[in-house]
Design an enzyme around this catalytic site. Structure first.
Site, mmCIF file in Angstrom:
data_model
loop_
_atom_site.group_PDB
_atom_site.id
_atom_site.type_symbol
_atom_site.label_atom_id
_atom_site.label_comp_id
_atom_site.label_asym_id
_atom_site.label_seq_id
_atom_site.Cartn_x
_atom_site.Cartn_y
_atom_site.Cartn_z
ATOM 1 N NE ARG A 263 -3.955 -1.932 2.249
ATOM 2 C CZ ARG A 263 -3.797 -2.875 3.162
ATOM 3 N NH1 ARG A 263 -2.834 -2.776 4.047
ATOM 4 N NH2 ARG A 263 -4.604 -3.902 3.196
ATOM 5 C CE LYS B 296 -1.450 14.081 -13.267
ATOM 6 N NZ LYS B 296 -1.828 14.487 -14.633
ATOM 7 C CD GLU C 269 5.945 18.480 -21.701
ATOM 8 O OE1 GLU C 269 5.266 19.277 -21.032
ATOM 9 O OE2 GLU C 269 5.437 17.532 -22.347
ATOM 10 C CE LYS D 284 4.246 18.172 -12.624
ATOM 11 N NZ LYS D 284 4.429 16.976 -13.394
ATOM 12 C CD GLU E 124 -4.790 16.714 -14.234
ATOM 13 O OE1 GLU E 124 -3.718 16.142 -14.010
ATOM 14 O OE2 GLU E 124 -5.310 16.772 -15.340
ATOM 15 N NE ARG F 34 -0.567 17.476 -11.372
ATOM 16 C CZ ARG F 34 0.105 16.612 -10.634
ATOM 17 N NH1 ARG F 34 -0.176 16.453 -9.365
ATOM 18 N NH2 ARG F 34 1.079 15.901 -11.153
ATOM 19 C CG ASN G 55 -3.199 18.387 -19.092
ATOM 20 O OD1 ASN G 55 -2.205 17.664 -19.040
ATOM 21 N ND2 ASN G 55 -4.229 18.243 -18.277
ATOM 22 C CG HIS H 171 0.076 18.058 -22.780
ATOM 23 N ND1 HIS H 171 0.775 19.232 -22.689
ATOM 24 C CD2 HIS H 171 0.906 17.102 -22.276
ATOM 25 C CE1 HIS H 171 1.964 18.996 -22.145
ATOM 26 N NE2 HIS H 171 2.066 17.715 -21.895
ATOM 27 C CG HIS I 204 -2.398 13.495 -25.474
ATOM 28 N ND1 HIS I 204 -2.922 13.906 -24.263
ATOM 29 C CD2 HIS I 204 -1.183 12.994 -25.210
ATOM 30 C CE1 HIS I 204 -2.038 13.664 -23.309
ATOM 31 N NE2 HIS I 204 -0.967 13.115 -23.859
ATOM 32 C CG HIS J 68 4.543 13.663 -24.626
ATOM 33 N ND1 HIS J 68 3.175 13.612 -24.814
ATOM 34 C CD2 HIS J 68 4.751 14.481 -23.573
ATOM 35 C CE1 HIS J 68 2.591 14.368 -23.898
ATOM 36 N NE2 HIS J 68 3.521 14.906 -23.139
HETATM 37 N N1 LIG Z 1 4.228 11.161 -14.133
HETATM 38 C C1 LIG Z 1 4.116 12.283 -14.803
HETATM 39 O O1 LIG Z 1 3.705 13.320 -14.290
HETATM 40 C C2 LIG Z 1 4.532 12.302 -16.241
HETATM 41 C C3 LIG Z 1 4.640 13.522 -16.915
HETATM 42 C C4 LIG Z 1 5.075 13.505 -18.228
HETATM 43 C C5 LIG Z 1 5.388 12.311 -18.850
HETATM 44 N N2 LIG Z 1 5.261 11.143 -18.165
HETATM 45 C C6 LIG Z 1 5.603 9.860 -18.792
HETATM 46 O O2 LIG Z 1 6.998 9.878 -19.048
HETATM 47 C C7 LIG Z 1 7.260 9.014 -20.152
HETATM 48 C C8 LIG Z 1 8.193 9.702 -21.095
HETATM 49 O O3 LIG Z 1 9.387 10.007 -20.407
HETATM 50 P P1 LIG Z 1 10.751 10.316 -21.185
HETATM 51 O O4 LIG Z 1 10.500 11.319 -22.225
HETATM 52 O O5 LIG Z 1 11.770 10.563 -20.139
HETATM 53 O O6 LIG Z 1 11.007 8.962 -21.999
HETATM 54 P P2 LIG Z 1 11.863 7.643 -21.673
HETATM 55 O O7 LIG Z 1 11.811 7.311 -20.253
HETATM 56 O O8 LIG Z 1 11.417 6.625 -22.652
HETATM 57 O O9 LIG Z 1 13.348 8.119 -22.050
HETATM 58 C C9 LIG Z 1 13.639 8.471 -23.388
HETATM 59 C C10 LIG Z 1 14.836 7.668 -23.928
HETATM 60 O O10 LIG Z 1 16.041 8.200 -23.373
HETATM 61 C C11 LIG Z 1 16.804 7.143 -22.773
HETATM 62 N N3 LIG Z 1 17.563 7.788 -21.712
HETATM 63 C C12 LIG Z 1 17.117 8.185 -20.506
HETATM 64 N N4 LIG Z 1 18.069 8.909 -19.893
HETATM 65 C C13 LIG Z 1 19.131 8.940 -20.715
HETATM 66 C C14 LIG Z 1 20.402 9.567 -20.641
HETATM 67 N N5 LIG Z 1 20.741 10.354 -19.628
HETATM 68 N N6 LIG Z 1 21.264 9.384 -21.675
HETATM 69 C C15 LIG Z 1 20.900 8.643 -22.757
HETATM 70 N N7 LIG Z 1 19.709 8.075 -22.907
HETATM 71 C C16 LIG Z 1 18.835 8.219 -21.882
HETATM 72 C C17 LIG Z 1 15.764 6.154 -22.342
HETATM 73 O O11 LIG Z 1 16.327 4.881 -22.141
HETATM 74 C C18 LIG Z 1 14.812 6.197 -23.540
HETATM 75 O O12 LIG Z 1 15.328 5.451 -24.615
HETATM 76 C C19 LIG Z 1 5.928 8.640 -20.761
HETATM 77 O O13 LIG Z 1 5.598 7.328 -20.396
HETATM 78 C C20 LIG Z 1 4.958 9.620 -20.118
HETATM 79 O O14 LIG Z 1 3.659 9.091 -19.978
HETATM 80 C C21 LIG Z 1 4.852 11.113 -16.876
#
Ligand SMILES: NC(=O)c1ccc[n+]([C@@H]2O[C@H](COP(=O)([O-])OP(=O)(O)OC[C@H]3O[C@@H](n4cnc5c(N)ncnc54)[C@H](O)[C@@H]3O)[C@@H](O)[C@H]2O)c1
Length: 364
Positions: free
Chosen positions: A118, A140, A182, A224, A234, A238, A242, A245, A249, A262
């Site tokens: 939990r 999130k 972003e 943020k 949210e 919050r 978006n 977005h 999307h 993205h």
């Molecule tokens: N929780 C939230 O509030 C929130 C907000 C925005 C996005 N997200 C989520 O985040 C995800 C996208 O995250 P992302 O853009 O970081 O993508 P990702 O985690 O896929 O990373 C992008 C790529 O970079 C590589 N990588 C990571 N760090 C590296 C580094 N320092 N050097 C070289 N390569 C590296 C990863 O292995 C991957 O291939 C999505 O699933 C999205 O839904 C969550």
């Protein structure tokens, strides 16, 4: 090291930002006790940064869980495997999970932390720009299921965020640029002065100068934090995060998540949203053009491609999960740095804005 506190009462936590933090025992020490630690990472990030983290955590009881790379890995199978590892090790309730990687690792690790017993402690160690300025802060967590992205998840705040800006230098350049979208978003919705700052520092950002990186991560996290501090779950403000977005999307969905990162889709979406804000008379003319110019200079896309029909995008927007009670909700701007939630844009307004943002050059 810069530190920003995320003010959420008894769930408050610090975000530490600086070059080389992953290898610095002092950055970790306040956040890890003597309890076991399980580092969750992926096979791209592990060879780059796991040795540094293991070095900084020397003397602690540390185990590692390494996933394959990619958005598709944010799934039930990896969640189950990670929970299985915790169960096999009889991981006690004071175990700390560490998410070392981008948003994919962070979301999955966070969801495992939210659900094991939990809810146990976890630390975000984001290594992409998107994760440092967005995904690691705010609590999130989620996994994807075949029916949709992020449909299963929980709000679960980390105990700390350790953002080592030196890690950004090994990112694929496209990932870095997508994160910049972003960053610019925070200027558009929270602070016109930050748009000015980005505009004046385009060369430093392109060169990934250390001070510029620290500045964009710190300022983005502050914006943020303000928004999340006011609306953790949210229910209201919050939603302004978006901005760009809903259109983004729609582009991502329409292109099967293959064509755009993205942040790239969000970049186009921000120009469309600003254009719509202007055409609806909510925002004085000029900002949409300015955002597009900044994005172009940063190497981000700014136009709706010629091969995608506006009505198709509109159709995707009707299914957006942020719509409430059948009303389509969009985040628009009333001034640079000031966002509003709008439910009154007609289909015709949206189609006109999408068409106004078409590539003039059909090859673009
Ligand atoms: N929780 C939230 O509030 C929130 C907000 C925005 C996005 N997200 C989520 O985040 C995800 C996208 O995250 P992302 O853009 O970081 O993508 P990702 O985690 O896929 O990373 C992008 C790529 O970079 C590589 N990588 C990571 N760090 C590296 C580094 N320092 N050097 C070289 N390569 C590296 C990863 O292995 C991957 O291939 C999505 O699933 C999205 O839904 C969550």
């Amino acid at each position: 090291m810069r530190t920003i506190d995320i003010p959420l009462g008894d769930r408050s936590y610090p975000v530490r930002i600086g070059e080389g933090l992953l290898a610095d025992p002092a950055a970790w020490a306040p956040h890890v006790g003597q309890a076991p630690i399980l580092i969750v990472t992926n096979e791209t990030v592990a060879p780059l940064y796991l040795p540094a983290v293991l070095g900084a955590l020397k003397g602690h009881d540390v185990d590692t869980f390494t996933m394959a790379d990619g958005e598709a890995e944010k799934n039930w199978d990896n969640w189950r495997a990670l929970i299985g590892r915790l169960a096999d090790r009889h991981a006690p309730r004071d175990t700390t999970l560490v998410a070392l990687g981008g948003g994919v690792v962070g979301d999955l690790c966070g969801f495992a932390a939210a659900t094991w017993m939990r809810g146990i402690r976890f630390i975000q160690a984001p290594t992409t720009l998107l994760a440092q300025v967005d995904a690691s802060v705010g609590g999130k967590t989620a996994i994807n299921i075949p029916q949709g992205k992020n449909l299963v998840g929980a709000f679960h705040q980390p105990a700390a965020v350790i953002a080592d800006t030196a890690t950004l230098r090994t990112l694929p350049p496209r990932e870095y640029r997508a994160g910049l979208a972003e960053v610019l978003k925070y200027g558009a919705i929270c602070d016109a002065g930050f748009i000015d700052w980005i505009e004046a520092n385009i060369d430093a950002l392109r060169a990934m100068e250390p001070d510029a990186l620290a500045e964009i991560v710190e300022r983005s996290v502050r914006y943020k934090a303000e928004v999340v501090g006011a609306d953790e779950r949210e229910q209201g403000v919050r939603a302004i995060l978006n901005f760009g977005h809903t259109f983004g999307h729609a582009l991502e969905t329409h292109t099967g998540y293959q064509r755009y990162l993205h942040g790239e889709a969000v970049a186009i979406g921000m120009v469309v949203a600003a254009t719509l804000s202007e055409s609806r008379g909510l925002l004085a003319p000029g900002l949409a053009r300015r955002l597009a110019d900044i994005q172009s200079a940063l190497g981000l896309p700014v136009t709706v491609p010629a091969d995608i029909d506006a009505p198709d995008l509109l159709q995707h927007m009707k299914l957006d999960k942020k719509n409430l009670a059948g009303r389509r909700r969009l985040v628009l701007l009333s001034a640079p740095g000031k966002a509003i939630v709008d439910e009154d844009s007609a289909d015709a307004d949206i189609l006109a804005a999408l068409n106004a943002c078409r590539a003039e050059d059909p090859a673009a």
